[in-house]
Design a protein around this motif. Structure first.
Motif, PDB file in Angstrom:
ATOM      1  N   THR A   5       0.845  -1.219   0.000  1.00  0.00           N
ATOM      2  CA  THR A   5       0.000   0.000   0.000  1.00  0.00           C
ATOM      3  C   THR A   5       0.867   1.251   0.000  1.00  0.00           C
ATOM      4  O   THR A   5       0.567   2.243  -0.683  1.00  0.00           O
ATOM      5  N   LYS A   6       1.947   1.190   0.782  1.00  0.00           N
ATOM      6  CA  LYS A   6       2.858   2.331   0.862  1.00  0.00           C
ATOM      7  C   LYS A   6       3.461   2.629  -0.498  1.00  0.00           C
ATOM      8  O   LYS A   6       3.540   3.796  -0.923  1.00  0.00           O
ATOM      9  N   ARG A   7       3.860   1.569  -1.219  1.00  0.00           N
ATOM     10  CA  ARG A   7       4.427   1.778  -2.557  1.00  0.00           C
ATOM     11  C   ARG A   7       3.381   2.352  -3.518  1.00  0.00           C
ATOM     12  O   ARG A   7       3.688   3.207  -4.359  1.00  0.00           O
ATOM     13  N   THR A   8       2.137   1.890  -3.391  1.00  0.00           N
ATOM     14  CA  THR A   8       1.063   2.389  -4.274  1.00  0.00           C
ATOM     15  C   THR A   8       0.814   3.878  -4.047  1.00  0.00           C
ATOM     16  O   THR A   8       0.675   4.672  -4.979  1.00  0.00           O
ATOM     17  N   VAL A   9       0.774   4.283  -2.763  1.00  0.00           N
ATOM     18  CA  VAL A   9       0.545   5.685  -2.414  1.00  0.00           C
ATOM     19  C   VAL A   9       1.671   6.559  -2.945  1.00  0.00           C
ATOM     20  O   VAL A   9       1.447   7.638  -3.515  1.00  0.00           O
ATOM     21  N   ILE A  10       2.907   6.082  -2.752  1.00  0.00           N
ATOM     22  CA  ILE A  10       4.069   6.855  -3.215  1.00  0.00           C
ATOM     23  C   ILE A  10       4.038   6.990  -4.733  1.00  0.00           C
ATOM     24  O   ILE A  10       4.288   8.073  -5.292  1.00  0.00           O
ATOM     25  N   GLY A  12       1.372   6.889  -6.662  1.00  0.00           N
ATOM     26  CA  GLY A  12       0.291   7.824  -7.021  1.00  0.00           C
ATOM     27  C   GLY A  12       0.692   9.265  -6.803  1.00  0.00           C
ATOM     28  O   GLY A  12       0.388  10.148  -7.622  1.00  0.00           O
ATOM     29  N   ALA A  13       1.405   9.504  -5.664  1.00  0.00           N
ATOM     30  CA  ALA A  13       1.818  10.873  -5.358  1.00  0.00           C
ATOM     31  C   ALA A  13       2.812  11.377  -6.404  1.00  0.00           C
ATOM     32  O   ALA A  13       2.742  12.526  -6.858  1.00  0.00           O
ATOM     33  N   VAL A  14       3.711  10.512  -6.805  1.00  0.00           N
ATOM     34  CA  VAL A  14       4.696  10.896  -7.828  1.00  0.00           C
ATOM     35  C   VAL A  14       3.988  11.193  -9.154  1.00  0.00           C
ATOM     36  O   VAL A  14       4.311  12.172  -9.847  1.00  0.00           O
ATOM     37  N   PHE A  15       3.014  10.341  -9.470  1.00  0.00           N
ATOM     38  CA  PHE A  15       2.269  10.548 -10.723  1.00  0.00           C
ATOM     39  C   PHE A  15       1.537  11.882 -10.702  1.00  0.00           C
ATOM     40  O   PHE A  15       1.551  12.647 -11.677  1.00  0.00           O
TER      41      PHE A  15
END
Length: 374
Positions: A5-10, A12-15
Motif C-alpha cells: 500500500t505504501k508503494r502504491t501511495v508513493i 500515485g503521489a509521484v504521478f
C-alpha cells in the motif's frame, strides 16, 4: 500500512506531482499572472513573462530532482553503512565462534592426545618390567618415541630410563675382570643410548648414574651433558664422536676404552682410569684430570690445552707428536719410565726437572719397599 500500500501511495503521489508539474509548465503563467497575459496574439512582453516563469519552474524542478537524488544517495549510503556494520558484527561473531570452536577442538585434541600418551606410557612401563629382552627393548624405544612426541613427559621418561639403568646395571660387589670381548646387555645399551642421544632441550636437572655398570657400551654420537657418572665403569667400551663436554666423570673407569673423535673438554675427571685406553683426535681442552691414570694409554691427535694433570699418572704412555700438550701442564703429572713423549716436550727444562723428581720419588718408594725384606 503494508509495504505494498505504501508503494502504491508513493507511486500515485509521484504521478500526481508529474501531472501537476506538467500543467504548471503549460498553464502556470496564466494561472499566476493571467491578468497581464493574453490568450491569443501574444506579444514579446508576454513571451518574456512566460519564458521567465517556465525557466524558473524548470530550475525549481531540477533543484527538486537534484535534492531528491541527494536524499536518495544519502539514504542508500546510510543503508549501505548499516549493512556494512551488520556484516562486520556478523563477521566478528563468526570469528569469535570460530575461535571458540577452534580452542574447544584443540582442548579436545590435547586431552585425547594426553590420554593416548598416558596409555602408551603405561604400556611401555609394563614392557620394561618384562622378563623377555625383546619386550624390554620395545618398552625402551616406546619411551623414546613418547619423549619425542610429548615435551611434558621428557623429564619423567629420562628419570625412568636412568632408574632402569641404576636398577639393572649395578657394579658387582666382588672383584672381577672384564673379558676382552665383553659387551653390555642389550637393554642397558639401548636405555643408555636413548639417554645420550636425547635432544638438547630435554636437559633439566642432572641425571644420576653414579657407579653404574656400563661396561662394553658402544656409542656413535650423542652427548653426556647433565649426566652424573661418578664411579661408573665403561671398561671395554667404544665411543665415536661422543660429546662428554662438561660431564661429571670423577673416578670413572675408562680402561681399555676406545675414543675416536668427540670431546671430553671441560669435564671433571678426577681419579679417572684411562689404563690401556686408546684416545684418537679427542678434544680434551680444559679437562680436570687430577690423579687420572693414563698407564699404557695411547694419545694420538688429542687437543689437551689447559688441562689439569696434577698428579696424573703417565706411565708407559704413548703420547704422539700430533697431541697438543704444553710442557707446563705435563710437568704437573707423575711421569714414569718407558713413557713416549714427543721431543718438543722431553727437551723442555720444566719437563726434565719433573722427570728427575719423579725418578727420585720412584727410587725412594722402591727402597722403602725393599727395607722390610732386608
Amino acid at each position: 500500512m503494508t509495504q505494498r500500500t505504501k508503494r502504491t501511495v508513493i507511486t500515485g503521489a509521484v504521478f500526481v506531482l508529474i501531472i501537476g508539474y506538467a500543467l504548471l509548465l503549460w498553464r502556470g503563467p496564466w494561472w499566476i499572472d493571467g491578468a497581464h497575459l493574453r490568450e491569443r496574439g501574444l506579444q514579446p512582453a508576454d513571451g518574456v513573462v512566460i519564458t521567465g516563469f517556465r525557466t524558473t519552474l524548470v530550475a525549481l524542478g531540477a533543484g527538486a530532482v537534484a535534492a531528491l537524488g541527494l536524499w536518495y544517495t544519502h539514504r542508500n549510503h546510510e543503508l549501505a553503512q548499516r549493512q556494512f556494520e551488520q556484516t562486520q558484527e556478523q563477521f566478528r561473531l563468526t570469528q569469535e565462534q570460530f575461535t571458540h570452536t577452534q580452542k574447544k577442538d584443540r582442548d579436545q585434541t590435547s586431552l585425547a592426545s594426553e590420554g593416548q600418551v598416558t596409555e602408551r606410557y603405561v604400556e611401555a612401563i609394563k614392557l620394561l618390567a618384562s622378563d623377555r629382552i625383546a619386550e624390554r627393548l620395545g618398552g625402551i624405544y616406546s619411551l623414546e618415541r613418547i619423549m619425542g612426541d610429548s615435551s611434558r613427559d621428557r623429564g619423567t621418561i629420562i628419570e625412568v630410563l636412568a632408574a632402569f639403568i641404576r636398577e639393572n646395571a649395578r657394579i658387582p660387589s666382588e672383584p672381577f675382570e672384564t673379558p676382552l670381548d665383553y659387551r653390555a646387555p642389550e637393554d642397558i645399551q639401548a636405555a643408555f643410548t636413548v639417554l645420550v642421544r636425547r635432544k638438547a632441550q630435554d636437559d633439566g636437572n642432572a641425571v644420576l648414574l653414579t657407579y653404574a655398570d656400563l661396561r662394553g657400551i658402544s656409542l656413535r654420537g650423542g652427548r653426556f651433558d647433565s649426566l652424573v657418572l661418578g664411579g661408573a665403569r665403561f671398561d671395554r667400551g667404544a665411543f665415536w664422536d661422543v660429546s662428554l663436554t662438561g660431564a661429571n666423570l670423577s673416578s670413572v673407569n675408562f680402561s681399555h676404552v676406545a675414543f675416536y673423535g668427540g670431546s671430553l673438554s671441560g669435564s671433571a675427571l678426577y681419579f679417572a682410569d684411562f689404563q690401556h685406553a686408546h684416545l684418537s683426535n679427542v678434544d680434551m681442552d680444559g679437562s680436570v684430570l687430577q690423579s687420572a691414570n693414563f698407564k699404557e694409554a695411547f694419545l694420538h691427535g688429542c687437543s689437551m690445552r689447559d688441562v689439569d694433570l696434577q698428579n696424573a699418572i703417565i706411565d708407559q704412555t704413548m703420547v704422539t707428536d700430533s697431541t697438543t700438550l704444553s710442557p707446563e701442564d705435563l710437568a704437573k703429572a707423575k711421569i714414569r719410565n718407558a713413557t713416549h713423549i714427543p721431543d718438543r716436550l722431553i727437551s723442555d727444562p720444566a719437563v726434565i726437572r719433573r722427570l728427575v723428581e719423579c725418578r727420585r720419588e720412584q727410587e725412594s718408594a722402591d727402597s722403602s719397599e725393599e727395607e722390610p725384606s732386608a
